[in-house]
Write an enzyme that holds these catalytic residues in place. Structure first.
Site, PDB file in Angstrom:
ATOM      1  N   TYR A 133       0.854  -1.188   0.000  1.00 22.48           N
ATOM      2  CA  TYR A 133       0.000   0.000   0.000  1.00 22.48           C
ATOM      3  C   TYR A 133       0.887   1.235   0.000  1.00 22.48           C
ATOM      4  O   TYR A 133       1.612   1.487   0.959  1.00 22.48           O
ATOM      5  CB  TYR A 133      -0.919  -0.056   1.225  1.00 22.48           C
ATOM      6  CG  TYR A 133      -1.830   1.131   1.448  1.00 22.48           C
ATOM      7  CD1 TYR A 133      -2.094   2.071   0.456  1.00 22.48           C
ATOM      8  CD2 TYR A 133      -2.447   1.295   2.684  1.00 22.48           C
ATOM      9  CE1 TYR A 133      -2.946   3.140   0.687  1.00 22.48           C
ATOM     10  CE2 TYR A 133      -3.307   2.364   2.925  1.00 22.48           C
ATOM     11  CZ  TYR A 133      -3.543   3.282   1.922  1.00 22.48           C
ATOM     12  OH  TYR A 133      -4.385   4.346   2.159  1.00 22.48           O
ATOM     13  N   LYS A 161      -1.865  -1.532  -3.596  1.00 24.61           N
ATOM     14  CA  LYS A 161      -2.837  -0.437  -3.603  1.00 24.61           C
ATOM     15  C   LYS A 161      -2.042   0.832  -3.882  1.00 24.61           C
ATOM     16  O   LYS A 161      -1.272   1.286  -3.046  1.00 24.61           O
ATOM     17  CB  LYS A 161      -3.558  -0.356  -2.261  1.00 24.61           C
ATOM     18  CG  LYS A 161      -4.500   0.835  -2.137  1.00 24.61           C
ATOM     19  CD  LYS A 161      -5.122   0.910  -0.752  1.00 24.61           C
ATOM     20  CE  LYS A 161      -5.996   2.150  -0.598  1.00 24.61           C
ATOM     21  NZ  LYS A 161      -6.591   2.254   0.770  1.00 24.61           N
TER      22      LYS A 161
END
Length: 292
Positions: A133, A161
């Protein structure tokens, strides 16, 4: 494959900041009914930074138990301590999470080599699918595409992400990784365009309050139906913007309270939404059809 609209679920709290299990159950049911494709429990939108380890794992366990295999549950287990991230990731696996989402370490600003070794260590320590992420606007730590490429070669690191909102950056990541490495948007406003480039879904704040619309948006984008996906996104754009009138998750928790889905709890140092933001957010919710 974990794909589509994945909600970055808030963690409901009471007015004293205690965890509200009844509201959590209500929110999980809401997403199961409204077409959300996966739930991210105790990510950064879920206030992971201010939950203790016991609370963190209990939220994940309750979500996993309630979902009961109907959709994937992704546990937020990242942080700025490699040892604690290993502990949380191991515990998430033990309570049945399908995958873990690991934010880049914030504040301590590791080098790219430090980032590589941090994520490699967690992946080697716990055999569960792991999603990187990258959100430098919050962490002040930017994981560069070449580091993502190196990490993508580790078997149980399955995706990222990418929340920079920079489509050129997303394209570079997509160009560097194999086709089976999953690139997700972490920015609602640009999610359609990232998916049209080849991304496999969106880990979404907006999906907290408009899950059906976000599910339809992701499905259309991943089918390559650009006109349909963009039309939905245009309709949702006022909400995408209004949900960041103040620091996330302040506005989205207020919106869910306004919808009657949870109480008015949030933990310091975050505070409840400023009165000056109430009407702009309310208007955006009405524009998007999530509030009468």
């Amino acid at each position: 494959m974990i794909a589509g609209s994945m909600v970055a679920l808030v963690t409901p709290m009471d007015a004293q900041g205690g965890l509200d299990w009844e509201a959590l159950s209500k929110l999980v049911d809401f997403h199961l009914q409204e077409g959300t494709n996966a739930i991210v429990a105790v990510g950064t939108t879920g206030e992971s930074a201010t939950l203790d380890v016991g609370e963190h794992i209990e939220v994940i366990k309750r979500v996993v138990d309630q979902v009961a295999g109907r959709i994937p549950v992704i546990a937020g287990t990242g942080g700025n301590s490699t040892r604690e991230s290993v502990e949380l990731t191991r515990a998430a696996k033990e309570v049945g999470a399908d995958a873990c989402l690991l934010v880049t370490p914030y504040y301590n600003k590791p080098t790219q080599e430090g980032l590589y070794l941090h994520f490699r260590h967690i992946a080697e320590a716990v055999a569960i699918p792991q999603i990187l992420y990258n959100v430098p606007g919050r962490t002040v730590c930017d994981m560069l595409p070449e580091t993502v490429e190196r990490l993508s070669k580790i078997d149980n690191i399955i995706g990222i992400k990418e929340a920079t909102g920079d489509l050129q950056r997303a394209q570079e990541v997509l160009d560097r990784v194999s086709k089976d490495f999953l690139v997700y948007s972490g920015d609602d406003a640009t999610a359609v365009e990232l998916m049209l480039l080849g991304g496999k879904g969106n880990i979404s704040v907006t999906a907290n309050v408009a899950p059906r619309a976000m599910s339809d948006l992701c499905a259309a984008a991943m089918r390559g139906e650009a006109a349909i996906a963009r039309a939905i996104n245009d309709r949702l754009m006022p909400l995408h913007k209004a949900l960041f009138l103040e620091s996330n998750p302040i506005p989205v928790k207020w919106a869910l309270h306004e919808m009657g889905l949870m109480g008015d709890g949030i933990r310091l140092p975050l505070t409840w939404l400023s009165p000056r933001c109430h009407e702009p957010l309310r208007q955006a919710m009405r524009q998007c059809g999530v509030l009468a």
